[in-house]
Design an enzyme around this catalytic site. Structure first.
Site, PDB file in Angstrom:
ATOM      1  N   CYS A  91       5.399  -5.954   1.226  1.00 33.94           N
ATOM      2  CA  CYS A  91       5.719  -4.520   1.135  1.00 33.94           C
ATOM      3  C   CYS A  91       5.166  -3.756   2.350  1.00 33.94           C
ATOM      4  CB  CYS A  91       5.236  -3.957  -0.190  1.00 33.94           C
ATOM      5  SG  CYS A  91       5.976  -2.350  -0.540  1.00 33.94           S
ATOM      6  N   TYR A  92       4.127  -2.922   2.183  1.00 32.68           N
ATOM      7  CA  TYR A  92       3.579  -2.221   3.354  1.00 32.68           C
ATOM      8  C   TYR A  92       3.149  -3.234   4.413  1.00 32.68           C
ATOM      9  CZ  TYR A  92       0.749   0.818   6.305  1.00 32.68           C
ATOM     10  OH  TYR A  92       0.243   1.507   7.379  1.00 32.68           O
ATOM     11  N   GLY A 108       0.850  -1.199   0.000  1.00 36.11           N
ATOM     12  CA  GLY A 108       0.000   0.000   0.000  1.00 36.11           C
ATOM     13  C   GLY A 108       0.877   1.237   0.000  1.00 36.11           C
ATOM     14  N   HIS A 159       7.650  -7.510  -4.128  1.00 33.11           N
ATOM     15  CA  HIS A 159       6.324  -7.962  -4.582  1.00 33.11           C
ATOM     16  C   HIS A 159       6.420  -9.310  -5.308  1.00 33.11           C
ATOM     17  CE1 HIS A 159       4.019  -4.318  -3.674  1.00 33.11           C
ATOM     18  NE2 HIS A 159       5.172  -3.691  -3.872  1.00 33.11           N
ATOM     19  N   GLU A 175       4.049 -11.098  -6.270  1.00 27.78           N
ATOM     20  CA  GLU A 175       2.920 -11.252  -7.202  1.00 27.78           C
ATOM     21  C   GLU A 175       3.200 -10.659  -8.581  1.00 27.78           C
ATOM     22  OE1 GLU A 175       3.203  -9.213  -4.719  1.00 27.78           O
ATOM     23  OE2 GLU A 175       2.131  -7.326  -4.982  1.00 27.78           O
ATOM     24  N   GLY A 206     -26.084 -11.817 -24.133  1.00 32.68           N
ATOM     25  CA  GLY A 206     -25.320 -12.558 -25.132  1.00 32.68           C
ATOM     26  C   GLY A 206     -23.834 -12.424 -24.883  1.00 32.68           C
ATOM     27  N   GLY A 207     -23.453 -11.576 -23.931  1.00 29.94           N
ATOM     28  CA  GLY A 207     -22.043 -11.454 -23.553  1.00 29.94           C
ATOM     29  C   GLY A 207     -21.654 -12.609 -22.640  1.00 29.94           C
ATOM     30  N   VAL A 208     -20.358 -12.680 -22.321  1.00 26.79           N
ATOM     31  CA  VAL A 208     -19.846 -13.822 -21.555  1.00 26.79           C
ATOM     32  C   VAL A 208     -20.482 -13.889 -20.156  1.00 26.79           C
ATOM     33  CG1 VAL A 208     -17.761 -14.897 -20.619  1.00 26.79           C
ATOM     34  CG2 VAL A 208     -17.654 -13.642 -22.773  1.00 26.79           C
ATOM     35  N   ASP A 209     -20.506 -12.758 -19.443  1.00 26.92           N
ATOM     36  CA  ASP A 209     -20.915 -12.813 -18.036  1.00 26.92           C
ATOM     37  C   ASP A 209     -22.379 -13.230 -17.867  1.00 26.92           C
ATOM     38  OD1 ASP A 209     -18.388 -11.880 -17.763  1.00 26.92           O
ATOM     39  OD2 ASP A 209     -18.954  -9.823 -17.282  1.00 26.92           O
ATOM     40  N   SER A 210     -23.275 -12.569 -18.595  1.00 24.03           N
ATOM     41  CA  SER A 210     -24.677 -12.922 -18.392  1.00 24.03           C
ATOM     42  C   SER A 210     -24.966 -14.327 -18.923  1.00 24.03           C
ATOM     43  CB  SER A 210     -25.619 -11.879 -19.005  1.00 24.03           C
ATOM     44  OG  SER A 210     -25.484 -11.837 -20.389  1.00 24.03           O
ATOM     45  N   SER A 211     -24.235 -14.755 -19.949  1.00 29.45           N
ATOM     46  CA  SER A 211     -24.468 -16.106 -20.487  1.00 29.45           C
ATOM     47  C   SER A 211     -24.013 -17.169 -19.500  1.00 29.45           C
ATOM     48  CB  SER A 211     -23.714 -16.299 -21.807  1.00 29.45           C
ATOM     49  OG  SER A 211     -24.185 -15.381 -22.756  1.00 29.45           O
ATOM     50  N   LYS A 270     -12.481 -12.448 -14.757  1.00 25.62           N
ATOM     51  CA  LYS A 270     -13.008 -12.702 -16.100  1.00 25.62           C
ATOM     52  C   LYS A 270     -12.581 -14.066 -16.658  1.00 25.62           C
ATOM     53  CE  LYS A 270     -15.327 -10.963 -19.580  1.00 25.62           C
ATOM     54  NZ  LYS A 270     -16.562 -10.191 -19.452  1.00 25.62           N
TER      55      LYS A 270
END
Ligand code: XMP
Length: 516
Positions: free
Chosen positions: A85-86, A58, A175, A177, A230-235, A373
């Site tokens: 780190c922090y 942070g 870090h 990550e 019709g997008g990925v998330d709602s499908s 995602k």
């Protein structure tokens, strides 16, 4: 929804720009984790029942007034802790060590840094004794709390890592990550396996099973409604809900006529095969008439958003009151809204923010709210959705209306749909690398050309392809000229009304991905 997950890491968020990356890495190692603000009450931490805790980096200094602090109760839980780190400085500060502020340039380190490791530490088992890490700090730890020993050092940081293995408390100034840290993934994996004794078996198959069970328990015999775009998330949300509650789910797909070639039919074909109530509303005429004469981008978005809600509301009224409204919210949206983003509004994204005011329902269900995602895509594949849908590139809610510059008409949409289809097909066939999002734009410019022996005066199509991981910044895709040439030839030869094709070579910023 995830109570059944046995192994869980809690990441306390102290505000570093790399925090989502920590969560990504932990999940890549096969352990479920969540990022929560550092300020959550201790009771919430205990209720989460973490197997181990990671304290993130942070921007603060432990000495600044109001600096984020760490409750000693967290340490007293007796579970493994990794401070980054922090988070490392905070551990030193809280447990009785000394942190010095960045008053001398010598104590600051930024970027690639050669570091020496004590590989007898369980955290550094299996890594090189000398390797490069990513540092980004001003303050440094000067004296360790009692019971700790140093296990890594760099030229500017004698305590680049320290540990009290008897209490399973570990701290790294760098870090792990960030991909620039040579052995970062091994270090994170060591923390999860060797130190926290986790099995690391979390997978999308587990997520599917535990979510379905939790959804069934919650919904019972209730009715749920979902707006399918019709997008990925709602499908993926629809497929998951369908498996959980079958015909108690109604999916309303508002086809605004602004989708890409064949997309509406594909969505219908896929979801007609599911045991849900699927309603497709063909509202393209209504949308086109609402957009008639409108040229201003923000106005287009607003009209589309409002029209969408009107159409959806009409359907919802026909269905009557429902118990649950399902939304395809995903984890980055949750994190961003939780962190109270102050980012300026560059464009209004109409499909963010949902529909709750317009539908009579009791509760919202967000079955993907803990997934990134690519995890949503993996879940979609796990649920048997076709690759063409699961790997679909991002597509804006207002659809092709913001890729037709100027007034949107049926004729212009038809031209754009074909040009876009040719471009996408050729780019995919050529397997061009670094194309995260690619599409055609129909500019509002006409120019003079010659075809056969005749003069033409037709539209210019612009091609846009960008490489990005977060869509906040983007660089252009380096498409080989022969591919561009083929696309251009095909578009001009196969589509009436176009006589010129250009490639947009602007990064974001200064340009945005979409033209409007
Ligand atoms: P910009 O154009 O802002 O786009 O650089 C960044 C990403 O967001 C997508 N985008 C939208 N997505 N509704 C959406 O759901 C919208 O109104 C919208 N506008 C842009 C864009 O396609 C890109 O992936």
């Amino acid at each position: 929804m995830l109570d059944k997950v046995q192994e869980k890491i809690l990441i306390l968020d102290f505000g570093s720009q790399y925090n989502q990356l920590i969560a990504r890495r932990v999940r890549e190692c096969g352990v479920y984790c969540e990022l929560r603000p550092f300020s959550i009450p201790f009771e919430e931490i205990r209720a989460f029942s973490p197997s181990a805790i990671i304290l993130s980096g942070g921007p603060s200094s432990v000495y600044s007034p109001g600096a984020p602090s760490l409750s000693p109760q967290v340490v007293s839980l007796g579970i493994p802790i990794l401070g980054i780190c922090y988070g490392a400085q905070l551990l030193a500060h809280t447990l009785g060590g000394t942190v010095v502020p960045a008053d001398s340039l010598a104590s600051r380190e930024y970027g690639h840094t050669d570091t020496q490791f004590d590989t007898t530490s369980a955290l550094f088992s299996g890594i090189g004794e000398n390797s490069v890490v990513w540092m980004s700090h001003g303050d440094s730890v000067k004296e360790l709390p009692s019971g700790f020993r140093a296990v890594a050092k760099s030229a500017g940081c004698p305590f680049a890592a320290f540990e009290d293995s008897s209490r399973r408390i570990y701290a790294v100034q760098f870090h792990p990550e960030v991909s620039h840290t040579e052995y970062g993934m091994i270090i994170i994996k060591n923390f999860l396996t060797a130190i926290s004794s986790l099995k690391c078996t979390w997978s999308m198959a587990d997520y599917r099973q535990s979510s379905i069970k939790a959804i069934r328990e919650k919904v019972g015999n209730g009715k749920a409604l979902l707006a399918l775009s019709g997008g990925v998330d709602s499908s993926v949300a629809a497929a998951l809900m369908s498996e959980a509650i079958g015909s108690n789910l109604t999916c309303v797909f508002v086809d605004h006529g602004l989708l890409r070639k064949d997309e509406g039919d594909e969505v219908e074909k896929i979801f007609s095969a599911y045991p849900v109530n699927f309603i497709r509303v063909n509202a393209s005429k209504l949308f086109l008439s609402s957009l008639s004469g409108v040229t201003e981008p923000e106005k287009k978005r607003k009209i589309i958003g409002e029209t969408f809600i009107r159409v959806f509301e009409e359907q919802a009224k026909k269905i009557g009151s429902v118990d649950f409204l399902v939304q395809g919210t995903i984890y980055p949206d949750v994190i961003e809204s939780g962190m109270g983003s102050n980012a300026a509004v560059i464009k209004s994204h109409h499909n963010v923010g949902g529909l709750p005011d317009y539908v009579d329902f009791k509760e919202i269900i967000e079955p993907l709210r803990f997934l990134f995602k690519d995890e949503v895509r993996a879940l979609g594949s796990e649920l048997g959705l076709p690759a063409s849908l699961v790997n679909r590139q991002p597509f804006p809610g207002p659809g092709l209306a913001i890729r037709v510059i100027g007034e949107v008409t049926g004729e212009k949409l038809a031209i754009l749909r074909e040009a876009d289809f040719i471009f996408r097909t050729e780019l995919e066939a050529a397997q061009v690398e670094g194309a995260s999002q690619y599409f055609a734009v129909l500019t509002n410019t006409k120019s003079v050309g010659v075809m056969g022996d005749s003069r033409t005066y037709d539209y210019t199509v612009a091609l846009r392809s960008v490489k990005t991981s977060d869509f906040m910044t983007a660089t252009i895709t380096h498409i080989p000229y022969p591919v561009l040439e083929k696309v251009s030839n095909r578009i001009v030869n196969e589509i009436r009304g176009v006589n010129r094709v250009v490639y947009d070579i602007t990064a974001k910023p200064p340009a945005t991905v979409e033209w409007e």
